[in-house]
Design a protein around this motif. Structure first.
Motif, mmCIF file in Angstrom:
data_model
loop_
_atom_site.group_PDB
_atom_site.id
_atom_site.type_symbol
_atom_site.label_atom_id
_atom_site.label_comp_id
_atom_site.label_asym_id
_atom_site.label_seq_id
_atom_site.Cartn_x
_atom_site.Cartn_y
_atom_site.Cartn_z
ATOM 1 N N GLY A 1 7.575 -6.668 17.402
ATOM 2 C CA GLY A 1 8.172 -7.560 16.409
ATOM 3 C C GLY A 1 7.606 -8.968 16.381
ATOM 4 N N LEU A 2 6.525 -9.203 17.153
ATOM 5 C CA LEU A 2 6.026 -10.573 17.310
ATOM 6 C C LEU A 2 4.858 -10.935 16.399
ATOM 7 C CD1 LEU A 2 6.179 -10.914 21.205
ATOM 8 C CD2 LEU A 2 7.830 -11.725 19.499
ATOM 9 N N ALA A 3 4.306 -9.942 15.690
ATOM 10 C CA ALA A 3 3.115 -10.223 14.878
ATOM 11 C C ALA A 3 3.010 -9.221 13.741
ATOM 12 C CB ALA A 3 1.854 -10.139 15.749
ATOM 13 N N ILE A 4 2.324 -9.633 12.664
ATOM 14 C CA ILE A 4 1.983 -8.686 11.606
ATOM 15 C C ILE A 4 0.496 -8.376 11.719
ATOM 16 C CG2 ILE A 4 3.863 -9.309 10.058
ATOM 17 C CD1 ILE A 4 1.877 -11.049 8.458
ATOM 18 N N ALA A 5 0.122 -7.162 11.318
ATOM 19 C CA ALA A 5 -1.252 -6.716 11.556
ATOM 20 C C ALA A 5 -1.762 -5.850 10.417
ATOM 21 C CB ALA A 5 -1.319 -5.938 12.866
ATOM 22 N N LYS A 6 -3.090 -5.882 10.236
ATOM 23 C CA LYS A 6 -3.744 -4.999 9.263
ATOM 24 C C LYS A 6 -5.174 -4.748 9.702
ATOM 25 C CE LYS A 6 -4.972 -4.428 4.373
ATOM 26 N NZ LYS A 6 -4.713 -4.842 2.962
ATOM 27 N N SER A 7 -5.681 -3.578 9.369
ATOM 28 C CA SER A 7 -7.091 -3.264 9.593
ATOM 29 C C SER A 7 -7.778 -3.221 8.238
ATOM 30 C CB SER A 7 -7.206 -1.909 10.306
ATOM 31 O OG SER A 7 -8.561 -1.646 10.599
ATOM 32 N N PHE A 8 -8.756 -4.093 8.031
ATOM 33 C CA PHE A 8 -9.515 -4.137 6.777
ATOM 34 C C PHE A 8 -10.833 -3.377 6.942
ATOM 35 C CE2 PHE A 8 -6.877 -7.956 6.478
ATOM 36 C CZ PHE A 8 -6.547 -8.029 5.132
ATOM 37 N N LYS A 9 -11.254 -2.682 5.889
ATOM 38 C CA LYS A 9 -12.559 -1.999 5.896
ATOM 39 C C LYS A 9 -13.397 -2.499 4.725
ATOM 40 C CE LYS A 9 -12.763 1.497 9.029
ATOM 41 N NZ LYS A 9 -12.356 2.894 8.923
ATOM 42 N N PHE A 10 -14.686 -2.724 4.976
ATOM 43 C CA PHE A 10 -15.599 -3.201 3.942
ATOM 44 C C PHE A 10 -16.800 -2.266 3.858
ATOM 45 C CE2 PHE A 10 -13.040 -6.630 5.495
ATOM 46 C CZ PHE A 10 -12.595 -7.217 4.328
ATOM 47 N N LYS A 11 -17.719 -2.570 2.919
ATOM 48 C CA LYS A 11 -18.817 -1.602 2.756
ATOM 49 C C LYS A 11 -19.860 -1.713 3.867
ATOM 50 C CE LYS A 11 -21.877 -3.933 -0.621
ATOM 51 N NZ LYS A 11 -21.240 -5.254 -0.800
ATOM 52 N N ASN A 12 -19.972 -2.865 4.486
ATOM 53 C CA ASN A 12 -20.920 -3.028 5.595
ATOM 54 C C ASN A 12 -20.573 -4.304 6.371
ATOM 55 O OD1 ASN A 12 -21.876 -5.166 4.010
ATOM 56 N ND2 ASN A 12 -23.421 -3.871 3.039
ATOM 57 N N PHE A 13 -21.394 -4.628 7.360
ATOM 58 C CA PHE A 13 -21.141 -5.815 8.171
ATOM 59 C C PHE A 13 -21.188 -7.086 7.329
ATOM 60 C CE2 PHE A 13 -22.826 -9.406 10.649
ATOM 61 C CZ PHE A 13 -21.848 -9.517 11.627
ATOM 62 N N GLY A 14 -22.168 -7.160 6.422
ATOM 63 C CA GLY A 14 -22.315 -8.366 5.606
ATOM 64 C C GLY A 14 -21.056 -8.676 4.805
ATOM 65 N N ALA A 15 -20.469 -7.643 4.210
ATOM 66 C CA ALA A 15 -19.250 -7.829 3.422
ATOM 67 C C ALA A 15 -18.075 -8.201 4.334
ATOM 68 C CB ALA A 15 -18.941 -6.563 2.630
ATOM 69 N N ALA A 16 -18.015 -7.570 5.495
ATOM 70 C CA ALA A 16 -16.937 -7.886 6.444
ATOM 71 C C ALA A 16 -17.043 -9.347 6.879
ATOM 72 C CB ALA A 16 -17.011 -6.962 7.661
ATOM 73 N N PHE A 17 -18.265 -9.800 7.157
ATOM 74 C CA PHE A 17 -18.401 -11.172 7.649
ATOM 75 C C PHE A 17 -18.209 -12.193 6.531
ATOM 76 C CE2 PHE A 17 -19.912 -14.932 9.738
ATOM 77 C CZ PHE A 17 -19.273 -14.809 10.967
ATOM 78 N N ALA A 18 -18.578 -11.832 5.300
ATOM 79 C CA ALA A 18 -18.309 -12.734 4.156
ATOM 80 C C ALA A 18 -16.800 -12.932 4.013
ATOM 81 C CB ALA A 18 -18.913 -12.159 2.880
ATOM 82 N N PHE A 19 -16.053 -11.851 4.172
ATOM 83 C CA PHE A 19 -14.587 -11.925 4.170
ATOM 84 C C PHE A 19 -14.112 -12.865 5.283
ATOM 85 C CE2 PHE A 19 -10.958 -10.124 6.589
ATOM 86 C CZ PHE A 19 -9.920 -10.342 5.681
#
Lengths: 99, 99
Positions: free
Chosen positions: B27-45
């Motif tokens: 109950g101490l945090a909210i969480a999500k796992s995001f997926k992108f098309k590649n590393f570049g898109a993940a790091f831009a996010f």
């Protein structure tokens, strides 16, 4: 270029010249925890490393909270640590020196 | 601005309008796992979220490997989830939509 899994001896000898890196207990990855003065400095480091990762086409596993960046490097295709992990580790050391 | 810890009811109701976020078991945090098309898109996010984090003066705990970014948001000073975490979550949703 295909990278071959390094022997424990080769890993230990390469680690000897890197500050603060260690081989994980399972022998499959090298790891280091970096500390910076604040979140901005930590993320500036990450941004520089991200560019090096793209150039090498080799990416870290990393966790960031505020000024801390915990890094784990392994070469999945080789099932262990390769020269590529040491190239990325060296790029990280270089990036950490200027942030 | 001091942010107060939200009740479980308030958290649940705020989570209802966010896609893919959940309250952690403790109950101490909210969480999500995001997926992108590649590393570049993940790091831009991540780069865009880092700017939002600096603006809010509120920072995520996050783990990245290649195209995946696992995020955990909590407000340490309040000992739980506050409105600030939801503001950062919304900034992440906005950043994820364009990457």
């Amino acid at each position: 270029m295909k990278h071959e899994k390094l022997s424990t001896e080769a890993i230990t000898s390469s680690l000897a010249v890197l500050e603060g890196w260690k081989l994980e207990d399972d022998g499959l990855a090298i790891a280091k925890s970096f500390k910076f003065k604040n979140f901005g400095a930590a993320f500036a480091f990450m941004t520089e490393v991200a560019q090096a990762a793209e150039r090498l086409d080799h990416h870290p596993e990393w966790f960031n909270v505020y000024n801390r960046v915990d890094v784990r490097l392994t070469t999945h295709s080789a099932g262990g640590v390769t020269a590529l992990d040491f190239r990325l580790a060296e790029a990280m050391e270089k990036a950490a020196r200027i942030h």
